[in-house]
Write a protein that holds these residues in place. Sequence first.
Motif, PDB file in Angstrom:
ATOM      1  N   LEU A   1     -11.169   9.364  14.842  1.00  0.00           N
ATOM      2  CA  LEU A   1     -10.214   9.907  13.890  1.00  0.00           C
ATOM      3  C   LEU A   1     -10.982  10.585  12.739  1.00  0.00           C
ATOM      4  CD1 LEU A   1      -7.261  10.173  12.944  1.00  0.00           C
ATOM      5  CD2 LEU A   1      -7.570   8.002  11.713  1.00  0.00           C
ATOM      6  N   THR A   2     -10.752  11.899  12.552  1.00  0.00           N
ATOM      7  CA  THR A   2     -11.487  12.622  11.506  1.00  0.00           C
ATOM      8  C   THR A   2     -10.576  13.141  10.396  1.00  0.00           C
ATOM      9  OG1 THR A   2     -11.295  14.692  12.752  1.00  0.00           O
ATOM     10  CG2 THR A   2     -13.264  13.360  13.125  1.00  0.00           C
ATOM     11  N   ALA A   3      -9.290  13.367  10.691  1.00  0.00           N
ATOM     12  CA  ALA A   3      -8.405  13.896   9.657  1.00  0.00           C
ATOM     13  C   ALA A   3      -6.965  13.615  10.052  1.00  0.00           C
ATOM     14  CB  ALA A   3      -8.609  15.399   9.486  1.00  0.00           C
ATOM     15  N   ILE A   4      -6.069  13.726   9.051  1.00  0.00           N
ATOM     16  CA  ILE A   4      -4.641  13.527   9.302  1.00  0.00           C
ATOM     17  C   ILE A   4      -3.852  14.562   8.512  1.00  0.00           C
ATOM     18  CG2 ILE A   4      -4.846  11.037   9.763  1.00  0.00           C
ATOM     19  CD1 ILE A   4      -3.753  10.593   6.887  1.00  0.00           C
ATOM     20  N   LEU A   5      -2.667  14.905   9.047  1.00  0.00           N
ATOM     21  CA  LEU A   5      -1.639  15.647   8.308  1.00  0.00           C
ATOM     22  C   LEU A   5      -0.528  14.659   8.006  1.00  0.00           C
ATOM     23  CD1 LEU A   5       0.061  18.063   7.274  1.00  0.00           C
ATOM     24  CD2 LEU A   5       0.761  18.440   9.651  1.00  0.00           C
ATOM     25  N   TYR A   6      -0.205  14.445   6.708  1.00  0.00           N
ATOM     26  CA  TYR A   6       0.808  13.460   6.362  1.00  0.00           C
ATOM     27  C   TYR A   6       1.972  14.141   5.643  1.00  0.00           C
ATOM     28  CZ  TYR A   6      -1.491  13.598   1.763  1.00  0.00           C
ATOM     29  OH  TYR A   6      -2.038  14.012   0.570  1.00  0.00           O
ATOM     30  N   LEU A   7       3.203  13.630   5.945  1.00  0.00           N
ATOM     31  CA  LEU A   7       4.433  14.046   5.284  1.00  0.00           C
ATOM     32  C   LEU A   7       5.100  12.787   4.750  1.00  0.00           C
ATOM     33  CD1 LEU A   7       5.807  16.492   8.032  1.00  0.00           C
ATOM     34  CD2 LEU A   7       4.409  17.067   6.043  1.00  0.00           C
ATOM     35  N   HIS A   8       5.371  12.731   3.428  1.00  0.00           N
ATOM     36  CA  HIS A   8       5.922  11.536   2.793  1.00  0.00           C
ATOM     37  C   HIS A   8       7.284  11.840   2.207  1.00  0.00           C
ATOM     38  CE1 HIS A   8       1.618   9.771   2.034  1.00  0.00           C
ATOM     39  NE2 HIS A   8       1.988   9.731   3.307  1.00  0.00           N
ATOM     40  N   GLU A   9       8.176  10.839   2.288  1.00  0.00           N
ATOM     41  CA  GLU A   9       9.463  10.878   1.608  1.00  0.00           C
ATOM     42  C   GLU A   9       9.585   9.642   0.732  1.00  0.00           C
ATOM     43  OE1 GLU A   9      11.793  12.696   0.934  1.00  0.00           O
ATOM     44  OE2 GLU A   9      12.150  14.200   2.487  1.00  0.00           O
ATOM     45  N   THR A  10      10.270   9.762  -0.396  1.00  0.00           N
ATOM     46  CA  THR A  10      10.452   8.629  -1.309  1.00  0.00           C
ATOM     47  C   THR A  10      11.641   7.764  -0.920  1.00  0.00           C
ATOM     48  OG1 THR A  10      11.766  10.030  -2.760  1.00  0.00           O
ATOM     49  CG2 THR A  10       9.395   9.893  -3.212  1.00  0.00           C
ATOM     50  N   LYS A  11      12.396   8.205   0.063  1.00  0.00           N
ATOM     51  CA  LYS A  11      13.540   7.429   0.556  1.00  0.00           C
ATOM     52  C   LYS A  11      13.493   7.437   2.080  1.00  0.00           C
ATOM     53  CE  LYS A  11      16.641  11.423   0.219  1.00  0.00           C
ATOM     54  NZ  LYS A  11      15.595  12.323  -0.256  1.00  0.00           N
ATOM     55  N   ALA A  12      14.301   6.569   2.675  1.00  0.00           N
ATOM     56  CA  ALA A  12      14.312   6.469   4.135  1.00  0.00           C
ATOM     57  C   ALA A  12      14.774   7.785   4.745  1.00  0.00           C
ATOM     58  CB  ALA A  12      15.238   5.331   4.575  1.00  0.00           C
TER      59      ALA A  12
ATOM     60  N   ALA B   1       0.836  -1.215   0.000  1.00  0.00           N
ATOM     61  CA  ALA B   1       0.000   0.000   0.000  1.00  0.00           C
ATOM     62  C   ALA B   1       0.864   1.256   0.000  1.00  0.00           C
ATOM     63  CB  ALA B   1      -0.934  -0.020   1.206  1.00  0.00           C
ATOM     64  N   PHE B   2       1.934   1.233   0.813  1.00  0.00           N
ATOM     65  CA  PHE B   2       2.829   2.402   0.840  1.00  0.00           C
ATOM     66  C   PHE B   2       3.588   2.531  -0.480  1.00  0.00           C
ATOM     67  CE2 PHE B   2       2.400   2.022   5.541  1.00  0.00           C
ATOM     68  CZ  PHE B   2       1.923   3.306   5.763  1.00  0.00           C
ATOM     69  N   ALA B   3       3.991   1.399  -1.040  1.00  0.00           N
ATOM     70  CA  ALA B   3       4.666   1.440  -2.345  1.00  0.00           C
ATOM     71  C   ALA B   3       3.730   1.995  -3.410  1.00  0.00           C
ATOM     72  CB  ALA B   3       5.155   0.044  -2.725  1.00  0.00           C
ATOM     73  N   GLY B   4       2.417   1.712  -3.279  1.00  0.00           N
ATOM     74  CA  GLY B   4       1.456   2.204  -4.262  1.00  0.00           C
ATOM     75  C   GLY B   4       1.323   3.717  -4.267  1.00  0.00           C
ATOM     76  N   ILE B   5       1.606   4.342  -3.124  1.00  0.00           N
ATOM     77  CA  ILE B   5       1.536   5.813  -3.092  1.00  0.00           C
ATOM     78  C   ILE B   5       2.933   6.432  -3.140  1.00  0.00           C
ATOM     79  CG2 ILE B   5      -0.663   5.822  -1.867  1.00  0.00           C
ATOM     80  CD1 ILE B   5       0.872   6.438   0.710  1.00  0.00           C
ATOM     81  N   GLY B   6       3.982   5.614  -3.317  1.00  0.00           N
ATOM     82  CA  GLY B   6       5.343   6.134  -3.465  1.00  0.00           C
ATOM     83  C   GLY B   6       5.923   6.677  -2.194  1.00  0.00           C
ATOM     84  N   ALA B   7       5.581   6.083  -1.022  1.00  0.00           N
ATOM     85  CA  ALA B   7       6.075   6.576   0.263  1.00  0.00           C
ATOM     86  C   ALA B   7       7.004   5.545   0.874  1.00  0.00           C
ATOM     87  CB  ALA B   7       4.918   6.881   1.200  1.00  0.00           C
ATOM     88  N   ARG B   8       8.240   5.922   1.142  1.00  0.00           N
ATOM     89  CA  ARG B   8       9.225   5.050   1.810  1.00  0.00           C
ATOM     90  C   ARG B   8       9.365   5.436   3.275  1.00  0.00           C
ATOM     91  NH1 ARG B   8      14.138   2.553   0.184  1.00  0.00           N
ATOM     92  NH2 ARG B   8      14.874   1.343   1.977  1.00  0.00           N
ATOM     93  N   SER B   9       9.114   6.693   3.583  1.00  0.00           N
ATOM     94  CA  SER B   9       9.193   7.191   4.956  1.00  0.00           C
ATOM     95  C   SER B   9       8.041   8.155   5.156  1.00  0.00           C
ATOM     96  CB  SER B   9      10.535   7.892   5.176  1.00  0.00           C
ATOM     97  OG  SER B   9      10.586   8.500   6.452  1.00  0.00           O
ATOM     98  N   LEU B  10       7.446   8.199   6.370  1.00  0.00           N
ATOM     99  CA  LEU B  10       6.285   9.052   6.580  1.00  0.00           C
ATOM    100  C   LEU B  10       6.193   9.513   8.025  1.00  0.00           C
ATOM    101  CD1 LEU B  10       3.162   6.918   7.115  1.00  0.00           C
ATOM    102  CD2 LEU B  10       5.108   5.856   5.992  1.00  0.00           C
ATOM    103  N   LEU B  11       5.573  10.723   8.153  1.00  0.00           N
ATOM    104  CA  LEU B  11       5.256  11.310   9.459  1.00  0.00           C
ATOM    105  C   LEU B  11       3.813  11.745   9.385  1.00  0.00           C
ATOM    106  CD1 LEU B  11       6.087  12.423  12.275  1.00  0.00           C
ATOM    107  CD2 LEU B  11       6.778  14.530  11.118  1.00  0.00           C
ATOM    108  N   VAL B  12       2.940  11.214  10.280  1.00  0.00           N
ATOM    109  CA  VAL B  12       1.496  11.455  10.206  1.00  0.00           C
ATOM    110  C   VAL B  12       1.015  11.941  11.562  1.00  0.00           C
ATOM    111  CG1 VAL B  12      -0.759  10.500   9.625  1.00  0.00           C
ATOM    112  CG2 VAL B  12       1.287   9.615   8.491  1.00  0.00           C
ATOM    113  N   VAL B  13       0.255  13.061  11.544  1.00  0.00           N
ATOM    114  CA  VAL B  13      -0.322  13.632  12.767  1.00  0.00           C
ATOM    115  C   VAL B  13      -1.832  13.462  12.684  1.00  0.00           C
ATOM    116  CG1 VAL B  13      -0.582  15.669  14.212  1.00  0.00           C
ATOM    117  CG2 VAL B  13       1.553  15.291  12.953  1.00  0.00           C
ATOM    118  N   PRO B  14      -2.482  12.802  13.677  1.00  0.00           N
ATOM    119  CA  PRO B  14      -3.935  12.593  13.603  1.00  0.00           C
ATOM    120  C   PRO B  14      -4.704  13.744  14.243  1.00  0.00           C
ATOM    121  CG  PRO B  14      -3.065  11.403  15.471  1.00  0.00           C
ATOM    122  CD  PRO B  14      -1.884  12.081  14.807  1.00  0.00           C
ATOM    123  N   LEU B  15      -5.982  13.856  13.833  1.00  0.00           N
ATOM    124  CA  LEU B  15      -6.928  14.776  14.469  1.00  0.00           C
ATOM    125  C   LEU B  15      -8.127  13.958  14.909  1.00  0.00           C
ATOM    126  CD1 LEU B  15      -8.086  17.569  15.211  1.00  0.00           C
ATOM    127  CD2 LEU B  15      -9.056  17.669  12.910  1.00  0.00           C
TER     128      LEU B  15
END
Length: 938
Positions: free
Chosen positions: A323-334, A303-317
């Motif tokens: 859980l109603t929303a998230i702020l996500y930060l994605h990186e293509t490498k570690a 699933a992560f490979a399908g969106i091109g994310a190798r590393s991520l930081l996610v903040v929930p609301l």
Amino acid sequence: MTTDPVWQDAARLRQAGVSGSRAPGGPVHGDPAPGGPDVFTGGGEMGRRMRAMDWSATPLGPAEDWPQSLRTIVNLMLTSSFPMFAVWGPQLTFLYNDSYRPILGDKPEALGRPFAEVWADIWPDLSPLVVRALAGEATYHEDRLLVMERHGYREETYFTFSYSPVRDETDRVAGMFCACTENTARVLAERRLTFQLDLAERLRGLNDPVGITAAAAEAIGRHLRVARAGYGRTDPTGSLISVERDWSDSGVASLAGESRLLDSFGPALIAELRAGYTLRVDDVATDPRISDPHTGGGGPAAAFAGIGARSLLVVPLLKAGQLTAILYLHETKARHWTDTDAALAEDVAERTWAAVERALAEAALRAANKALMRERAAVEAANARLAAEGERLRTLFRQAPGFMCVLRGPDHVFEMANDTYMQLVGRQDLVDRPARDALPEVEGQGFFELLDRVYASGETFVGRNMPIRFQRRPGEPLEERFLTFVYQPIRDEDGRVSGLFVEGSDVTEAKRAEEELHQLNATLEARVAEEVAERERVQVALLQTQKTEALGQMTGGVAHDFNNLLQALSGCLHMIEKRAEGTRIQPLVDAGRQAVDRGAKLVQQLMAFARRQALRPETVDLRDRVLGMSELLNRALRADIRLEIDFTTGLWPVEVDATQLELALLNLVVNARDAMPDGGALTIRAANVILTPGDARAPQGVLDGLSGEFVQLTVSDTGTGMPADVRARAFDPFFTTKEIGKGSGLGLSQVYGFARHSGGTAWIESEEGRGTTIGLLIRRSGTAPATAAEPAMDEAGASRIGGHVLVVEDDPIVALTVATALEDAGFTITRATTADEALPLLEAGGFDLLFSDVVMPGTMSGVDLARTAQRLRPDLPVVLATGYSEEVARATGVMVLPKPYRIDRLVEVLDTLLTDAGRVSVGAVPPAGIPSPPWGEG
């Protein structure tokens, strides 16, 4: 030489420290180990390591063999609490103190290793600086960015440090010394604070929730340099996550518009989010929460490979625990996500949620306000419809052409009054005031008594053309008006009178018109007679104007022909005088010339009257001009008349036609002489005056709006004076009281015309039997009078130059006499009768001077011929002669002789021009002896 006391204090302090730290029977703390060199004295942990280290196994060799320069640097470093290191020798062996140890982080033991191995991860950044230091150049760097790996991951760090070269005993650079401090926390905190302030300012100006989340995602994505950042919202079931807009750099696909199952990213991760924890994944491939050996490469990793994310930081609301929303930060490498990264992301998420909530609240408030406004508008529309009918009736009442009011109760209190009524009485403050209080000036005129009677009796009252007096404006007297009106009782449900309705019309204008009609009928016969007399006066004035204009045109034409006739007579007399010189006919010739002069003067008067004479204004000194005429004026008077001249000092110059000025003054003197048959005194006065409109120093109506600076010239006599009827017509053309043959009636007309043409005016003050004063206002000139040059003296026995003259004259007698006289004077003459005939002769050339009449038959005038000649021959002298012509005003820069002229005068002018043409350039100022106004305008 004495020693500074601080050395003694230092020695005592050092001794006290040694005594206090010595253990019974053991070595002093900080002293070198038995057999060890004192270079490693103190230094804490790093001092202990250096003392314990076998330096002979390093490129530096045994410590006791180290040069003093290295020993000094190491001792300085170990005894300092500031982070320091030094490198020495060909391998740049690394040495450092306790304060520097935290900077190394988790790196292996660095003591004694080559500098390039210790900091291999940042060596490309450091090596240029090291080269400069080893070359003898010290460098300093403040808050320098170094991306290093000292805790198992690469991180941004910021240091302030200096690299200083260290020389050995041979003065050769043998190593390098560095003092440094790490500012990473401060720099990142400052950047984070600036980012937060900028983000808050940016979000403050937005009111669209999607725009707010997109702006925040872009801001944090750029700040943390991630590949993609965005916000996702869950559906009401909490199972799907959807992205409306996100931000990504140029190499990563956007997730905007997509929806995905939350649990597809791994139940363990999603459980952390649903619990409200910030999710940090440094590497999807190695995170145990994602890797599942049973999925065979599928599951969350796919699933992560399908969106091109190798590393991520996610903040929930979470809202209400969901859980109603998230702020996500994605990186293509570690990527290693630091606590600082997570804290910043959580802060941005919190600010964004708050801004979104604010925007939603504002939107809801706006929607509620719109709904409220619609409801309010509907209520107001209903109220407006309910009030429209009443307002329409009130408008009809207010705008009624007749005056209306409603009075309430026995005190006749104003309940309503329309605009016409308030205009009638001249005031607005009527409503809720009793009539006697609102209109006190009406008391005693009977109207309040009528109101009382109608209210008491209930009977209607109608008044017609009744006079009433109002004070329509404060402080002004009462104004009488005439009214036609009705007092109508108003009854309540019980039939009792509760008030009065007043309605009527102001018939003042009709009443006055009726009175004026009566008056008109009574005075009709007298006014008809007055109108008839006025019409006859206007017709007489019109007839006089037409007659004056016709006379002017006729006299102008007669003057022209008469001047040509006088010119022919003058020429003939000259020829007779030349051919009969020394005979008895000389008295007859003189008499003939006197007759020609008298005729010329009469022509001048005719032309002045006809306003056809070309005026040649020039700046004139009135004092000099009048004094120069004094001999002529005395000859014009009789012996029993005393001439007095009284001019003020500093008299202003005036701009006038000098000839017309002399003629006007001579006319006034002659008229004054004839008005004093028994003798008397004649006084000529002149003074400067400054006038304003309505100035009281001139008779009524004389100034006619004139204002400015003038010279006032008056001629007064002590003669018979003028009766009022004569004084009123004295300036009229051809009006005279003299006997037939004694006066032409043009003298005073010429005086008046001269004054008006000179920018001023003239007037008469006279009483029968008490003398006459005629005054002139002449406008001041802005330039000084020209100084006359001394007349040139002819040399005795000088021979005439002569020359070839082209004479253009259509009058055969004038042409014959002029040509003959000029030939006798030594000139060569060629004649032409028209300008058209003369033009080919001019083009052929061979002439020294052109002498032409102005008015001639044909297509060209003399002025046109002169202009053409000046264009063909700029150096050719030109003289024009005219008896009368407005055309001559166009002749600029050309000599003009007025007809009739004397032949000897003509010869003198031609001689002068030919002499000047041979002596000076064309366009020079004419020599003395040629009178003004031959040159210039007019």
